[in-house]
Design a protein around this motif. Structure first.
Motif, PDB file in Angstrom:
ATOM      1  N   ALA A  92       0.861  -1.190   0.000  1.00  0.00           N
ATOM      2  CA  ALA A  92       0.000   0.000   0.000  1.00  0.00           C
ATOM      3  C   ALA A  92       0.892   1.233   0.000  1.00  0.00           C
ATOM      4  CB  ALA A  92      -0.907  -0.013   1.224  1.00  0.00           C
ATOM      5  N   MET A  93       0.886   1.991  -1.107  1.00  0.00           N
ATOM      6  CA  MET A  93       1.831   3.080  -1.312  1.00  0.00           C
ATOM      7  C   MET A  93       1.297   4.382  -0.693  1.00  0.00           C
ATOM      8  SD  MET A  93       4.120   1.294  -2.787  1.00  0.00           S
ATOM      9  CE  MET A  93       5.293   2.561  -3.258  1.00  0.00           C
ATOM     10  N   ILE A  94       1.593   4.570   0.577  1.00  0.00           N
ATOM     11  CA  ILE A  94       1.116   5.733   1.334  1.00  0.00           C
ATOM     12  C   ILE A  94       1.613   7.037   0.714  1.00  0.00           C
ATOM     13  CG2 ILE A  94       1.329   6.918   3.561  1.00  0.00           C
ATOM     14  CD1 ILE A  94       1.382   4.122   4.870  1.00  0.00           C
ATOM     15  N   GLY A  95       2.881   7.052   0.306  1.00  0.00           N
ATOM     16  CA  GLY A  95       3.445   8.271  -0.282  1.00  0.00           C
ATOM     17  C   GLY A  95       2.705   8.703  -1.523  1.00  0.00           C
ATOM     18  N   SER A  96       2.280   7.735  -2.347  1.00  0.00           N
ATOM     19  CA  SER A  96       1.501   8.040  -3.540  1.00  0.00           C
ATOM     20  C   SER A  96       0.089   8.503  -3.175  1.00  0.00           C
ATOM     21  CB  SER A  96       1.427   6.803  -4.438  1.00  0.00           C
ATOM     22  OG  SER A  96       0.546   7.014  -5.526  1.00  0.00           O
TER      23      SER A  96
END
Length: 391
Positions: A300-304
């Motif tokens: 899960a790409m939090i930064g994106s």
């Protein structure tokens, strides 16, 4: 496919995120059989829907399997309740004077030079010392804590099955035994003579008549030691990077110091210290028209997600007055970071001391900064800066 783990991309992953998110918010990487989720709503679901996405990504035989972040209910519920009883708002608030004193003491060592490595001289030792003192460990043990933390974080930047991964696992196994003996001794001291510290509260905490086992206590110690300072270290470093890169925002913050809490939230969104979290699908999951099979590793790409233009207006603009700012830098749902209030407190105090005592922040070199090693975090390993002492 874009190499998200190269140093160049890790310094500034956001154009790559935008490209991949625009192509498909859910991406399957066949070589590693990894599924990545890039959009805000998808990431938020992966973080909070524990019926579909399990947090048990470490096998039972792994030493990290005892960590709270790799647990599901009902075990997670019990462990979190124990930690919450020890990590109280009152305990965190009571640290404020000490964080002030440590911030000033660290800055005293470099301010007359007019230059420092912000990471090594300030952003790493501040939260590390705070965490060591919270646990009731002697200040003299801080260098040992730093070594242990570095070994733990190294687990996050090696490819499974490689020689490097094998070496890191051996180092982690050795360090785990050192920590086990250390925690056993320190916990024994607290049982014999309780103190007003986090370790005493962990040793004494009970839920439904149960206390932490030695393995669970060790797991908490490892998690607090690594995550307990890594997030704040990156938050402080990233804040200075953001303010140096956006001098108009720094000028506004100096003119309106009351914007500091809002500025910290924007740093958390704009340069999220934790860029990704792993999950495993419990069963088939339908997401954005794609089906992720059961038992698959999901990133899960939090930064994106925190730069998703469908959620944040003008998402690539750094704005210290942004309101609302529903970022998910500290996660979401049952795994929302317990240490978030402490990290915010350390950032607020540390940055206020820097802004009060230092002016003219600038990078000391034009060379690209080196990213911190673990692939799931974002921030510089070193950040040499120059400045002038404030009047």
């Amino acid at each position: 496919m874009v190499n998200l783990f190269s140093d160049e991309v890790r310094r500034n992953p956001y154009p790559a995120y935008a490209q991949l998110r625009g192509r498909s918010p859910v991406l399957h990487e066949p070589h590693s059989d990894l599924w990545m989720v890039f959009d805000y709503e998808g990431v938020k679901r992966a973080l909070h829907d524990h019926e579909a996405f399990s947090s048990i990504v470490a096998p039972p035989s792994a030493m990290t399997s005892q960590w709270l972040v790799f647990a599901d209910p009902p075990r997670h519920t019990k462990l979190r309740a124990l930690l919450m009883r020890a990590f109280t708002p009152r305990a965190v608030a009571g640290l404020e004077p000490r964080i002030h004193a440590l911030s000033h003491a660290l800055l005293d060592q470099t301010i007359e030079r007019g230059e420092m490595d912000l990471a090594a001289d300030f952003s790493v030792p501040l939260p590390l010392r705070v965490m060591a003192e919270m646990l009731g460990a002697p200040t003299a043990d801080s260098p040992r804590f730093r070594h242990w933390s570095d070994v733990i974080m190294a687990l996050g930047y090696t490819v499974a099955g490689s020689e490097e991964a094998d070496r890191v696992q051996r180092e982690f196994a050795a360090v785990t035994e050192e920590m086990r003996l250390y925690v056993r001794d320190l916990a024994g001291q607290r049982r014999a003579a309780p103190k007003d510290d986090l370790l005493t509260r962990l040793v004494e905490a009970e839920v439904d008549g149960e206390r932490l086992t030695e393995e669970e206590l060790l797991g908490f110690f490892q998690l607090l030691l690594s995550a307990g300072h890594e997030t704040t270290t990156n938050l402080l470093n990233n804040a200075l990077l953001c303010l140096i890169e956006h001098p108009e925002q720094l000028a506004r913050l100096r003119a309106e110091p009351g914007l500091l809490p809002s500025a910290i939230e924007e740093v958390l969104r704009y340069r999220s210290p934790v860029q990704a979290m792993f999950r495993v699908t419990r069963s088939e999951v339908s997401l954005h028209g794609q089906v992720i099979p059961a038992g698959k590793l999901v990133l899960a790409m939090i930064g994106s997600a925190n730069r998703d233009p469908r959620k944040f207006q003008d998402a690539d603009r750094f704005d210290i007055t942004r309101e609302p700012n529903p970022h998910i830098a500290f996660g979401h749902g049952i795994h929302f970071c317990i240490g978030a209030p402490l990290s915010r407190l350390e950032a607020r105090i540390g940055l206020s001391v820097l802004l009060e005592r230092v002016k003219g922040f600038r990078l000391a070199s034009d060379a690209p900064w080196e990213p911190r090693k673990a692939i799931h975090v974002h921030g510089p390993a070193r950040l040499p800066i120059r400045f002038e002492p404030a009047a």
